[in-house]
Design a protein around this motif. Structure first.
Motif, PDB file in Angstrom:
ATOM      1  N   ASP A 199       0.868  -1.177   0.000  1.00  0.00           N
ATOM      2  CA  ASP A 199       0.000   0.000   0.000  1.00  0.00           C
ATOM      3  C   ASP A 199       0.902   1.223   0.000  1.00  0.00           C
ATOM      4  O   ASP A 199       1.630   1.481   0.961  1.00  0.00           O
ATOM      5  CB  ASP A 199      -0.927   0.024   1.216  1.00  0.00           C
ATOM      6  N   SER A 200       0.880   1.967  -1.122  1.00  0.00           N
ATOM      7  CA  SER A 200       1.743   3.137  -1.279  1.00  0.00           C
ATOM      8  C   SER A 200       0.948   4.429  -1.186  1.00  0.00           C
ATOM      9  O   SER A 200       1.234   5.406  -1.877  1.00  0.00           O
ATOM     10  CB  SER A 200       2.493   3.066  -2.619  1.00  0.00           C
ATOM     11  N   PRO A 209      -0.513   5.372   4.151  1.00  0.00           N
ATOM     12  CA  PRO A 209       0.322   4.201   4.449  1.00  0.00           C
ATOM     13  C   PRO A 209       1.480   4.044   3.468  1.00  0.00           C
ATOM     14  O   PRO A 209       1.399   4.435   2.303  1.00  0.00           O
ATOM     15  CB  PRO A 209      -0.647   3.028   4.319  1.00  0.00           C
ATOM     16  N   ARG A 210       2.545   3.453   3.956  1.00  0.00           N
ATOM     17  CA  ARG A 210       3.666   3.028   3.103  1.00  0.00           C
ATOM     18  C   ARG A 210       4.216   1.729   3.684  1.00  0.00           C
ATOM     19  O   ARG A 210       5.275   1.688   4.284  1.00  0.00           O
ATOM     20  CB  ARG A 210       4.738   4.115   2.991  1.00  0.00           C
ATOM     21  N   HIS A 211       3.450   0.696   3.476  1.00  0.00           N
ATOM     22  CA  HIS A 211       3.785  -0.582   4.085  1.00  0.00           C
ATOM     23  C   HIS A 211       3.432  -1.738   3.164  1.00  0.00           C
ATOM     24  O   HIS A 211       2.811  -1.570   2.116  1.00  0.00           O
ATOM     25  CB  HIS A 211       3.093  -0.742   5.441  1.00  0.00           C
ATOM     26  N   GLU A 227      -2.645  -8.338   7.741  1.00  0.00           N
ATOM     27  CA  GLU A 227      -1.872  -7.559   8.706  1.00  0.00           C
ATOM     28  C   GLU A 227      -0.690  -6.856   8.029  1.00  0.00           C
ATOM     29  O   GLU A 227      -0.165  -7.321   7.019  1.00  0.00           O
ATOM     30  CB  GLU A 227      -1.348  -8.466   9.824  1.00  0.00           C
ATOM     31  N   VAL A 228      -0.261  -5.769   8.617  1.00  0.00           N
ATOM     32  CA  VAL A 228       0.930  -5.070   8.133  1.00  0.00           C
ATOM     33  C   VAL A 228       2.156  -5.893   8.492  1.00  0.00           C
ATOM     34  O   VAL A 228       2.377  -6.225   9.659  1.00  0.00           O
ATOM     35  CB  VAL A 228       1.032  -3.656   8.739  1.00  0.00           C
ATOM     36  N   LEU A 229       2.951  -6.236   7.482  1.00  0.00           N
ATOM     37  CA  LEU A 229       4.174  -7.013   7.711  1.00  0.00           C
ATOM     38  C   LEU A 229       5.340  -6.101   8.028  1.00  0.00           C
ATOM     39  O   LEU A 229       6.122  -6.361   8.950  1.00  0.00           O
ATOM     40  CB  LEU A 229       4.497  -7.852   6.470  1.00  0.00           C
ATOM     41  N   VAL A 230       5.488  -5.015   7.250  1.00  0.00           N
ATOM     42  CA  VAL A 230       6.633  -4.132   7.437  1.00  0.00           C
ATOM     43  C   VAL A 230       6.303  -2.741   6.900  1.00  0.00           C
ATOM     44  O   VAL A 230       5.628  -2.594   5.882  1.00  0.00           O
ATOM     45  CB  VAL A 230       7.889  -4.710   6.727  1.00  0.00           C
ATOM     46  N   GLU A 231       6.760  -1.723   7.620  1.00  0.00           N
ATOM     47  CA  GLU A 231       6.699  -0.347   7.143  1.00  0.00           C
ATOM     48  C   GLU A 231       7.972  -0.084   6.336  1.00  0.00           C
ATOM     49  O   GLU A 231       9.056  -0.564   6.704  1.00  0.00           O
ATOM     50  CB  GLU A 231       6.626   0.631   8.313  1.00  0.00           C
ATOM     51  N   VAL A 232       7.849   0.675   5.255  1.00  0.00           N
ATOM     52  CA  VAL A 232       8.981   0.903   4.364  1.00  0.00           C
ATOM     53  C   VAL A 232       9.197   2.402   4.199  1.00  0.00           C
ATOM     54  O   VAL A 232       8.288   3.142   3.819  1.00  0.00           O
ATOM     55  CB  VAL A 232       8.754   0.256   2.986  1.00  0.00           C
ATOM     56  N   MET A 233      10.420   2.843   4.482  1.00  0.00           N
ATOM     57  CA  MET A 233      10.812   4.237   4.309  1.00  0.00           C
ATOM     58  C   MET A 233      12.323   4.291   4.175  1.00  0.00           C
ATOM     59  O   MET A 233      13.006   3.348   4.576  1.00  0.00           O
ATOM     60  CB  MET A 233      10.325   5.099   5.475  1.00  0.00           C
ATOM     61  N   PRO A 234      12.862   5.347   3.535  1.00  0.00           N
ATOM     62  CA  PRO A 234      12.204   6.534   3.001  1.00  0.00           C
ATOM     63  C   PRO A 234      11.450   6.236   1.713  1.00  0.00           C
ATOM     64  O   PRO A 234      11.541   5.128   1.155  1.00  0.00           O
ATOM     65  CB  PRO A 234      13.383   7.477   2.734  1.00  0.00           C
ATOM     66  N   GLY A 235      10.721   7.261   1.251  1.00  0.00           N
ATOM     67  CA  GLY A 235       9.936   7.085   0.053  1.00  0.00           C
ATOM     68  C   GLY A 235       8.783   6.144   0.309  1.00  0.00           C
ATOM     69  O   GLY A 235       8.184   6.131   1.391  1.00  0.00           O
ATOM     70  N   ILE A 236       8.469   5.322  -0.679  1.00  0.00           N
ATOM     71  CA  ILE A 236       7.377   4.367  -0.559  1.00  0.00           C
ATOM     72  C   ILE A 236       7.842   2.990  -1.011  1.00  0.00           C
ATOM     73  O   ILE A 236       8.752   2.868  -1.819  1.00  0.00           O
ATOM     74  CB  ILE A 236       6.166   4.774  -1.422  1.00  0.00           C
ATOM     75  N   PRO A 237       7.206   1.927  -0.498  1.00  0.00           N
ATOM     76  CA  PRO A 237       7.399   0.630  -1.130  1.00  0.00           C
ATOM     77  C   PRO A 237       6.657   0.643  -2.455  1.00  0.00           C
ATOM     78  O   PRO A 237       5.606   1.280  -2.586  1.00  0.00           O
ATOM     79  CB  PRO A 237       6.762  -0.344  -0.134  1.00  0.00           C
ATOM     80  N   ASP A 238       7.198  -0.020  -3.450  1.00  0.00           N
ATOM     81  CA  ASP A 238       6.574  -0.014  -4.766  1.00  0.00           C
ATOM     82  C   ASP A 238       6.405  -1.455  -5.241  1.00  0.00           C
ATOM     83  O   ASP A 238       5.500  -2.138  -4.825  1.00  0.00           O
ATOM     84  CB  ASP A 238       7.429   0.825  -5.726  1.00  0.00           C
ATOM     85  N   GLY A 239       7.288  -1.957  -6.085  1.00  0.00           N
ATOM     86  CA  GLY A 239       7.208  -3.346  -6.510  1.00  0.00           C
ATOM     87  C   GLY A 239       8.046  -4.245  -5.620  1.00  0.00           C
ATOM     88  O   GLY A 239       8.938  -3.785  -4.906  1.00  0.00           O
ATOM     89  N   GLY A 255      16.652   2.504  -2.360  1.00  0.00           N
ATOM     90  CA  GLY A 255      17.201   1.306  -2.987  1.00  0.00           C
ATOM     91  C   GLY A 255      16.265   0.132  -2.829  1.00  0.00           C
ATOM     92  O   GLY A 255      15.047   0.270  -2.962  1.00  0.00           O
ATOM     93  N   VAL A 256      16.825  -1.027  -2.516  1.00  0.00           N
ATOM     94  CA  VAL A 256      16.044  -2.259  -2.374  1.00  0.00           C
ATOM     95  C   VAL A 256      16.168  -2.762  -0.940  1.00  0.00           C
ATOM     96  O   VAL A 256      17.285  -2.918  -0.428  1.00  0.00           O
ATOM     97  CB  VAL A 256      16.525  -3.340  -3.358  1.00  0.00           C
ATOM     98  N   HIS A 257      15.041  -3.014  -0.300  1.00  0.00           N
ATOM     99  CA  HIS A 257      15.024  -3.523   1.065  1.00  0.00           C
ATOM    100  C   HIS A 257      14.791  -5.026   1.041  1.00  0.00           C
ATOM    101  O   HIS A 257      13.916  -5.512   0.320  1.00  0.00           O
ATOM    102  CB  HIS A 257      13.914  -2.861   1.876  1.00  0.00           C
ATOM    103  N   CYS A 258      15.554  -5.744   1.833  1.00  0.00           N
ATOM    104  CA  CYS A 258      15.386  -7.194   1.984  1.00  0.00           C
ATOM    105  C   CYS A 258      14.716  -7.464   3.324  1.00  0.00           C
ATOM    106  O   CYS A 258      15.233  -7.070   4.381  1.00  0.00           O
ATOM    107  CB  CYS A 258      16.738  -7.898   1.909  1.00  0.00           C
ATOM    108  N   VAL A 259      13.565  -8.133   3.291  1.00  0.00           N
ATOM    109  CA  VAL A 259      12.758  -8.349   4.486  1.00  0.00           C
ATOM    110  C   VAL A 259      12.518  -9.845   4.690  1.00  0.00           C
ATOM    111  O   VAL A 259      12.128 -10.553   3.750  1.00  0.00           O
ATOM    112  CB  VAL A 259      11.411  -7.601   4.377  1.00  0.00           C
ATOM    113  N   HIS A 260      12.752 -10.312   5.905  1.00  0.00           N
ATOM    114  CA  HIS A 260      12.484 -11.705   6.263  1.00  0.00           C
ATOM    115  C   HIS A 260      10.974 -11.938   6.272  1.00  0.00           C
ATOM    116  O   HIS A 260      10.199 -10.995   6.509  1.00  0.00           O
ATOM    117  CB  HIS A 260      13.073 -11.989   7.652  1.00  0.00           C
ATOM    118  N   PRO A 261      10.503 -13.178   6.037  1.00  0.00           N
ATOM    119  CA  PRO A 261       9.051 -13.437   6.071  1.00  0.00           C
ATOM    120  C   PRO A 261       8.389 -13.067   7.394  1.00  0.00           C
ATOM    121  O   PRO A 261       7.165 -12.875   7.431  1.00  0.00           O
ATOM    122  CB  PRO A 261       8.958 -14.938   5.813  1.00  0.00           C
TER     123      PRO A 261
END
Length: 309
Positions: A199-200, A209-211, A227-239, A255-261
């Motif tokens: 959700d951007s 929201p940016r999560h 449920e919300v898994l992770v909030e992403v910043m700066p900017g927005i999560p996209d693809g 850049g690119v964020h790597c998130v554990h399940p």
């Protein structure tokens, strides 16, 4: 925290497990520039090529993995955004300027899969993914109706910015989630039991929201949870894309964020431009392609991406 010298990939290691995912010798490569808003990367292993969108320039480009050459795959793309492949290997595209989801047939012709729901025109399909049962899932925010830079300004007919499923036997899109501000990128977990959806809504509303949210996928292809898994910043999560260990790789402002399940942010790949989307490619599916504003980048990782089909 760890980083590499200027001119090489810059990694932020926020959890020791991220060290297992990266190769400190690999370079962040800028493969192509001169774009206006790069998006929608999709890898074709059988052609050793990557297709990706340049939304404002209304074109889909083709990067040849062997020659390094970038050529025009399709012009007049109706502000094509997200791309994927179906179970037969055909290109599926979200044309947000035309408000439709299309399929490119083997002879090059374009078939419209969805452009309306309940007799009303869709907003502006943004990103798309195909499940192994042949169902097509896509997000439909209103971005492509709001400005001429990335779409065609026009009044909206569908009030909800929704997430939809197209069943393999055709028919109208089925609304599977209606509680998003701006649904964006989406990806299945390796076993397809979970669906991750961005959700951007922070763009254009800084209170939005940016999560990334996570849903359980039922046997009947309905969604539950969210449920919300992770909030992403700066900017927005996209693809985003998922590797075969279930980690999420998410385009973000830095850049690119790597998130554990489990939602833990493991680390980041710093990119000089905001990253819109990513795709795994290469013969070993360990090359991460990154569409980032004006450029296409790539970096080799120590992970294997999910490749469907």
């Amino acid at each position: 925290m760890s980083s590499l010298p200027t001119g090489e990939p810059i990694y932020e290691i926020l959890d020791p497990r991220f060290g297992e995912c990266i190769d400190l010798v690999a370079q962040l490569e800028r493969l192509h520039g001169g774009l206006r808003w790069a998006e929608g990367p999709v890898y074709f292993a059988d052609h050793h090529a990557l297709l990706f969108s340049d939304i404002p320039n209304e074109r889909i480009l083709r990067y040849d993995e062997e020659s390094g050459e970038v050529t025009l795959f399709r012009g007049a793309s109706n502000n094509a955004n997200g791309n994927t492949r179906d179970r037969q290997g055909r290109l599926i595209t979200c044309e947000q300027g035309a408000g439709r989801v299309t399929r490119t047939e083997p002879d090059g012709s374009v078939a419209v899969l969805a452009d309306s729901v309940g007799g009303k025109r869709l907003n502006a399909p943004n990103d798309v993914v195909v499940r192994s049962d042949g169902t097509i899932w896509f997000t439909d925010p209103s971005y492509g109706r709001e400005t001429s830079f990335v779409g065609t300004p026009r009044p909206r007919e569908v009030e909800v910015d929704g997430v939809y499923r197209l069943d393999a036997d055709g028919g109208d899109p089925v609304l599977v989630a209606d509680d998003f501000v701006k649904p964006n990128g989406l990806a299945f977990s390796p076993d397809e039991s979970r669906l991750y959806i961005v959700d951007s809504g922070y763009l254009p509303d800084p209170t939005g929201p940016r999560h990334v949210r996570v849903f359980d996928v039922g046997a009947d292809n309905t969604l539950s949870g969210g449920e919300v898994l992770v909030e992403v910043m700066p900017g927005i999560p996209d693809g985003l894309r998922v590797d075969d260990a279930g980690r999420l790789w998410i385009g973000a402002g830095d850049g690119v964020h790597c998130v554990h399940p489990d939602g833990t942010l493991l680390g980041k790949i710093r990119v000089p431009e905001a990253a819109a989307n990513v795709a795994f490619g290469g013969p070993d599916r360990n090359r991460l392609y990154i569409t980032a504003t004006t450029s296409l980048y790539a970096v080799f990782l120590n992970v294997t991406g999910i490749q469907r089909p």
